[in-house]
Every structure is written in structure tokens, then in C-alpha cells.
Design a protein around this motif. Structure first.
Motif, short mmCIF file in Angstrom:
data_model
loop_
_atom_site.label_atom_id
_atom_site.label_comp_id
_atom_site.label_asym_id
_atom_site.label_seq_id
_atom_site.Cartn_x
_atom_site.Cartn_y
_atom_site.Cartn_z
N ASN A 74 4.51 13.24 -1.43
CA ASN A 74 4.82 12.37 -0.31
C ASN A 74 6.05 12.91 0.42
O ASN A 74 6.10 12.98 1.65
N LEU B 206 -0.07 12.63 6.37
CA LEU B 206 -0.47 11.36 5.76
C LEU B 206 -0.45 10.22 6.78
O LEU B 206 -0.96 9.14 6.52
N MET C 35 0.75 7.56 -2.22
CA MET C 35 0.86 8.32 -0.97
C MET C 35 0.56 7.56 0.31
O MET C 35 1.25 7.74 1.30
N THR C 36 -0.48 6.76 0.35
CA THR C 36 -0.83 6.16 1.64
C THR C 36 -1.00 4.65 1.60
O THR C 36 -1.02 4.01 2.65
N GLY C 37 -1.18 4.05 0.43
CA GLY C 37 -1.46 2.62 0.39
C GLY C 37 -2.73 2.29 1.15
O GLY C 37 -2.85 1.23 1.75
#
Lengths: 287, 412
Positions: A120, A144, A229-231
Motif C-alpha cells: 500500500n 489503487l 489495500m483497497t477496502g
């Protein structure tokens, strides 16, 4: 019963018991609740198959299935190609072979969440900085944050970590092949390419099967990488099924509905794995 | 010999499984009454600890055990399914609280001393959130303000003397910042929830108060009521930086504190973080000017911390004593100062000059609650909004919001 056997039962029973208490029982409970409207607390009623019908009508769930399969198939191919290449490299007589084996295994030891957070940072700070310094417009943004590219970032991280484990399995497979066969083939004048396709690859076919099945199964269950990383974002572009079940079930308070989703998902994974195993085993050769 | 082997195997197996269950039981026997104080906020634990120390000094017979686990909302819900509730819960006025209140595990505190000193606005706000509107299931303690944080030095450098009071003034200021080569608004949209700060700010002053009820009843839609909201969000999104979607909240705090961006759409909870990132940063706040009528531009404020007493507590007297102690003016002031919070108590004020800009709204009562509070939780509004900020397709955004809302309601 003889006493020796009894001792084995003594050793096996706690594991069976624990497995039942912490795995089978909750799974059965989940199946049970998928037929109710339970929120995770409070009163509930039976609603029959309503939750299941809603899963098939839910465009968000369908989107999650599509994303998960796309991600899993691409990652499985990448992981198997690279881990086979690395395993062949690590199996040949090179200097510092054990050192390299250690290095390539390292990612497998780290926790997925931690790896996710590290990447991240790399995607958010290091790569954009690099892109700016090199005047590369394509690299100067956090991928991302781009709904069309975010999944690639997740593929990179998931593959980077999974390659370690699959490499070990391939390496184990390569070591089962006796060097006599290679000697015989080189006397017959086979080149490296021919050697790979006619000897190496067929002989490690069972390992190829198990690697493909395990990798696909693991990637279909992708969760930690998404959390770190992105939810699920940007938007819902990287929302995997397990992440949707978790988020909708706990944060969204739709425990029973997502239980139904989980049951569907479980069946899908079992079916996919069995079919895959069948097809791949058919092409294995018997020695 | 064989018997001995068997015995050890069995013993090892037993001790292994026993160790898994250990830690579930734990009675303390020190002659004190232990009450468990469960807090869902991690940031304020240090303040609580000091208050507890003070309380225990005055009440040597009572011990307060603070538990403040990460992901507290999930923890309290799992404990609820196990019927293992703490004596006091301290949490925000969020959906987890609504769920607890509706499931009947909290005591009705209306009429007790605890409620007496609380501003009625916040009592009403709490009551609105669950089905039984007559009961008070939580005592509001600290509140927050969701608006605009700005960099004082940058604003001065741009020659803007007064913070904007209307939407047009705000847009003019944004233009001025853009022309001067500054980043007008520092967005952190990689974390979907930060977009909701903007949505709440705009929607609270524009969309009708009864929106959620009307929407569920089928009398209105996002398409009808949120058109202007969506337009204004699109306008705001034009004033960001070049990687609005790539920066997360944590990174955004560091960047804004170090002079990137003039305005920051965040609540007061971000201020301690900003100051941590750069102790010299000069900050100010103002309520979001969503309309051109200053009297309509409310400050979005919600209850950040409230105290609830569980129904099955065995130590009601002691727990109430502790809650009264927390509500003591001195302790409430301490909490307010240390946490950059606003107090729900009648005469406890926030005196930090950084938060001066919210003072007028609090004093005149020009505050309103978070619109998204009334959205069904399963609809995933933050991510739908995030997608809107990327695709900028207003029609699709409003349609998706309508569709997802209806779907969640249908599934109940």
C-alpha cells in the motif's frame, strides 16, 4: 480394543472435537441461519429461501463474483508460470542455491495483512514519486485509486506472496525426478526445450494439478489483501465475495442474508475445485 | 509401559484443549466491586484512564476495568450474541448503538440524574435513533463537528479575510486558491468514508429532514431529493489535487498538516491527528456553507461518545456512580480539552481557538445530525459515492443509491 489403538484414539479425538466445535458446528449454524432473518442478535423468524433468491437478484453480489473469478484466474496463471520457472531455476546447480531458496520462500512467512500494508505504501508513495521523477504520467498516480487498475495492484501483491508456496511444491516435485532420465535424454540428443515438455512437465503433473487447484481455491477466497489495500474500492471495483460477506454481514448487519451468500459461495468453490481436479488429473501420466 | 505412554498422550491432549478454553473465566477477589467499562473509541483511552484513577481514589471500594478493543463494534455484537455484556458501554451514536438500543439490552435512563445536565438537543438526537422514542438508552457526553478545516496562513496569503458564509463565497474562494496555484481542497478519497464527510455536509442543509422516512415509505427518491447535492459534490470534486482517489486519510492528514491544500473536508476528530503531524500548523474551522442562505447552513454534529447502562448489570449502583463522576463538570471539561471534542453538557465549553469557528453554531443551536446515519447500513453508501467521484455520472449515482436502499429494505 488393544491399548495401542486406544492411545491413537486419545490423540486423534481432541483434534476431531476441536475441529467440530470450531469449524463444523459454526458452519452448520451458518447454514441454519441462512434460512432466517437473524441480524446476529435479537429475535428472528424463518424466511425459507428468501435470502437465496435475493443473492441471485443482488447485482452487487454478482459483480463480486465476476471480480473474484477474474482475479483468481489471472492470479492462478501468473503464479503457476512464475513458480514453475523459479522452481526449475532453484533446482539446477547454481551457486548459493540454498540462499536463493530461502529468499524466495520469505514472502510466505510474512502475514498477508502486513505485506498488504507495505505494498500500500509502495503504491501510494514510492511508485508515484518514481513516476514523477522519470516523467512517466502513467506511473505518477496511485493505481489503487483507479477503478480500472486497482485489481492489478492486488494481483501483483497476491501473486508475489503466493509464488513462494507454489515454488516449494514444484521444487519438491522436481526432486522426485531421477537424474538418470535426463542423462538418457541428453544421450538421445534432446534439447532443453524438448526435455522440459517431454520429461519434466509430464513427470510433475500431479504437482501441477495440486498447485492449480490450491492456487485457484486460495485466490477465490481472497480477503486479507483487499482489507489491507483497497477496502473493496474504489467504488466496488475490487469487492471480492469473502469481503462482501464480511462487510455486509457484520458492518451492514445482514448476518442471515450474507450467510446465504456464504453457503452459495462454498458450493461454488467445492464444485470448481472438484471439476478442476477431475480435468487436470485426467491428463496426468502414470509412471 | 504402554499404560504410561497412553496416559501421557491423553494428558497432553487434554491440557492442549484445556488451554484453548482458559482465559474465559476470571473472577477477581480483592474485596472490590468490579465494573466493566467498555469503550468503542481507541483515541480517548488515556483520558479515561486518568478519570478512572481519580474515581478509584475517591471510591476505594469500586474498581473500574476499562476495555477498549480495536474493532469494538464487532466485539460488542459478538458479546451480545453470547449474553456477556459489560456494565457500561461508551460508544458513538452510530448504527451499533442503534442496534443495541433496539435489541433491548440497555436500561432506560430517562428521569435519572445523569440526563439532567445534558443539552436537550442531544437527548432528542439520541432518541431519534431507535424505535422507542420515549426512552433514553444513552447519555450523550461528547459531540463532534463535521465541516471544513482550513489552513489559516494560506487563507491569509490568499487575501481572504473572512471564512465563507455562503456557497457562492466558498466557490469564489476555491477559485481564488486555484488561480494562486494552490490545491483548493485536499481530498483523501482512497478511503471511501472520507467522501461521506462531504456528502453529509452538503446534504444536511439541502435535503429535507424527513428524507430517510420518506424514502423508506416510498414517497421520495434520491433522484428527486439529492439532485442539488450531487451537483454540488461534483463542483467540489473539481477543486481537488491530481490524485484525489489515490490518497488515504492517514496520508492526507500528513499532507494537509504540512501545507498541501487550503481547505480540508473533515470533522474535528482529525485535528489532533493534524497537530500530531505538524505541531506548528495553524488551523481553523467553519461549518460547511452548503447554500446561499447563511441561516440554513447548519453544522453537522453528532454524538461522538454516549454512555449506556446494560440491563443485566449486577452493579447498577456502582455503575451509575461512575457515570455521574464522568458527567462531573471538572471531568467533562478535562475530556473536552484533551480530545478536542465538544461537550453535550449544558455548561462545559470547548475553548480551543482552533475550534472557534464552530462556536457560533453550537451556541445558537444551528446544528443538525448526520444524514447518512439514517441510511440502511447494508447499502454501502460510501463506496457508491466513491464511484460517483470517479465516474462523475450523476444519473447513475442517484439511481444506484435508490436501488441499493430499496434492496436492503426488501431483504429485511
Amino acid at each position: 480394543m488393544n491399548k495401542r489403538k486406544l492411545a491413537f484414539y486419545f490423540m486423534a479425538m481432541p483434534a476431531v472435537l476441536l475441529f467440530f466445535v470450531f469449524h463444523t458446528y459454526p458452519a452448520l449454524q451458518g447454514i441454519f441461519y441462512s434460512f432466517t432473518n437473524w441480524n446476529g442478535y435479537g429475535d428472528w423468524d424463518f424466511v425459507g429461501l428468501k435470502n437465496y433468491l435475493n443473492v441471485f437478484k443482488d447485482s452487487r453480489a454478482i459483480h463480486a463474483y465476476l471480480f473474484t473469478f477474474k482475479f483468481a484466474i489471472v492470479s492462478t496463471i501468473i503464479v503457476n508460470v512464475f513458480s514453475l520457472l523459479i522452481a526449475i531455476g532453484l533446482n539446477s546447480k547454481i551457486k548459493g542455491r540454498n540462499f536463493f531458496r530461502g529468499v524466495y520462500f520469505l514472502p510466505n512467512i510474512l502475514s498477508i495483512l502486513i505485506v498488504g500494508f507495505i505494498f500500500n505504501y509502495i503504491f501510494a508513495h514510492i511508485i508515484p514519486q518514481l513516476g514523477e521523477d522519470l516523467h512517466l504520467e502513467a506511473l505518477s498516480k496511485n493505481i489503487l485509486g483507479d477503478p480500472d487498475l486497482a485489481w492489478i495492484g492486488i494481483v501483483i501483491v497476491a501473486a508475489w506472496q503466493a509464488i513462494a508456496f507454489n515454488t516449494i511444491l514444484y521444487l519438491a516435485g522436481l526432486q522426485t525426478i531421477s537424474t538418470d532420465i535426463y542423462e538418457a535424454s541428453s544421450i538421445d540428443g534432446a534439447g532443453k526445450w524438448r526435455e522440459f515438455w517431454s520429461i519434466t512437465f509430464p513427470l510433475i503433473a500431479p504437482f501441477f494439478t495440486i498447485n492449480m487447484v490450491l492456487a485457484l481455491k486460495n485466490f477465490l477466497m481472497v480477503f486479507d489483501q483487499i482489507v489491507a489495500m483497497t477496502g473493496g474500492g474504489p467504488g466496488t471495483s475490487t469487492e471480492s465475495i469473502s469481503y462482501l460477506i464480511y462487510k455486509g454481514g457484520f458492518q451492514g448487519g445482514e448476518f442471515a442474508y450474507q450467510s446465504a451468500n456464504a453457503v452459495v459461495y462454498f458450493i461454488v468453490i467445492v464444485v470448481v475445485s472438484l471439476v478442476q481436479l477431475r480435468i487436470l488429473q485426467r491428463r496426468e501420466v502414470e509412471m | 509401559m504402554k499404560n504410561w505412554k497412553m496416559l501421557t498422550a491423553g494428558a497432553v491432549a487434554l491440557s492442549l484443549s484445556a488451554s484453548l478454553f482458559a482465559g474465559c473465566s476470571g473472577g477477581k477477589d480483592d474485596g472490590k466491586t468490579h465494573i466493566e467499562f467498555f469503550s468503542s473509541k481507541v483515541e480517548n483511552a488515556s483520558t479515561y484512564k486518568e478519570i478512572i484513577k481519580e474515581f478509584e481514589k475517591k471510591n476505594p471500594k469500586i474498581a473500574v476495568d476499562l476495555s477498549s478493543p480495536p474493532d469494538a463494534g464487532t466485539v460488542i455484537k459478538t458479546r451480545l450474541t453470547k449474553n456477556d455484556m459489560p456494565d457500561i458501554v461508551a460508544m458513538g451514536d452510530d448504527t451499533t448503538f442503534t442496534d443495541l438500543a433496539n435489541s433491548g439490552v440497555l436500561k432506560d435512563l430517562s428521569g435519572s440524574d445523569a440526563v439532567e445536565n445534558i443539552q436537550p438537543t442531544y437527548i432528542d438526537m439520541v432518541k431519534k435513533d431507535y424505535k422507542n422514542h420515549d426512552a433514553v438508552y444513552g447519555v450523550p457526553y461528547a459531540t463532534n463537528g463535521n465541516g471544513v478545516i482550513y489552513n489559516k496562513e494560506k487563507l491569509a496569503a490568499l487575501g481572504i479575510e473572512e471564512t465563507p458564509k455562503t456557497w457562492d463565497e466558498f466557490v469564489a474562494d476555491l477559485d481564488k486558491a486555484k488561480e494562486a496555484g494552490e490545491i483548493p481542497i485536499y481530498f483523501t478519497l482512497k478511503d471511501a468514508w472520507t467522501g461521506m464527510v462531504a456528502l453529509n455536509s452538503v446534504a444536511s442543509s439541502i435535503s429535507p429532514d424527513q428524507f430517510a422516512e420518506d424514502k423508506t415509505a416510498g414517497n421520495t427518491t434520491f433522484k428527486e431529493s439529492y439532485d442539488e447535492v450531487a451537483d454540488k459534490l461534483l463542483t467540489l470534486s473539481k477543486y481537488g489535487h491530481k490524485d484525489n482517489m489515490g490518497v488515504a486519510y492517514g496520508d492526507g492528514n500528513t499532507a494537509f498538516a504540512n501545507g498541501k491544500g487550503v481547505f480540508y473536508l473533515q470533522g474535528n476528530w482529525a485535528i489532533p491527528e493534524l497537530v500530531k503531524a505538524n505541531p506548528d500548523v495553524k488551523l481553523g474551522v467553519f461549518p460547511f456553507p452548503a447554500t446561499n442562505d447563511p441561516s440554513k447552513n447548519n453544522l453537522v454534529s453528532g454524538i461522538d461518545v454516549l454512555f449506556g447502562l446494560t440491563k443485566d448489570t449486577k452493579h447498577e449502583k456502582e455503575a451509575k456512580k461512575f457515570i455521574s463522576f464522568l458527567l462531573d463538570k471538572e471531568q467533562a471539561q478535562k475530556y473536552t480539552d484533551e480530545q478536542s471534542a465538544f461537550s453535550a453538557l449544558k455548561d462545559v465549553y470547548q475553548n480551543d481557538p482552533k475550534l472557534e469557528g464552530y462556536k457560533a453554531s453550537f451556541e445558537s443551536g444551528q446544528i443538525t445530525s448526520y444524514p447518512d446515519h439514517f441510511y440502511p447500513t447494508g447499502m454501502n453508501a460510501a463506496n457508491i459515492l466513491q464511484e460517483f467521484f470517479i465516474k462523475k455520472d450523476k444519473d447513475k449515482f442517484l439511481k444506484t443509491m435508490d436501488k441499493e436502499w430499496d434492496k436492503v429494505i426488501d431483504r429485511k
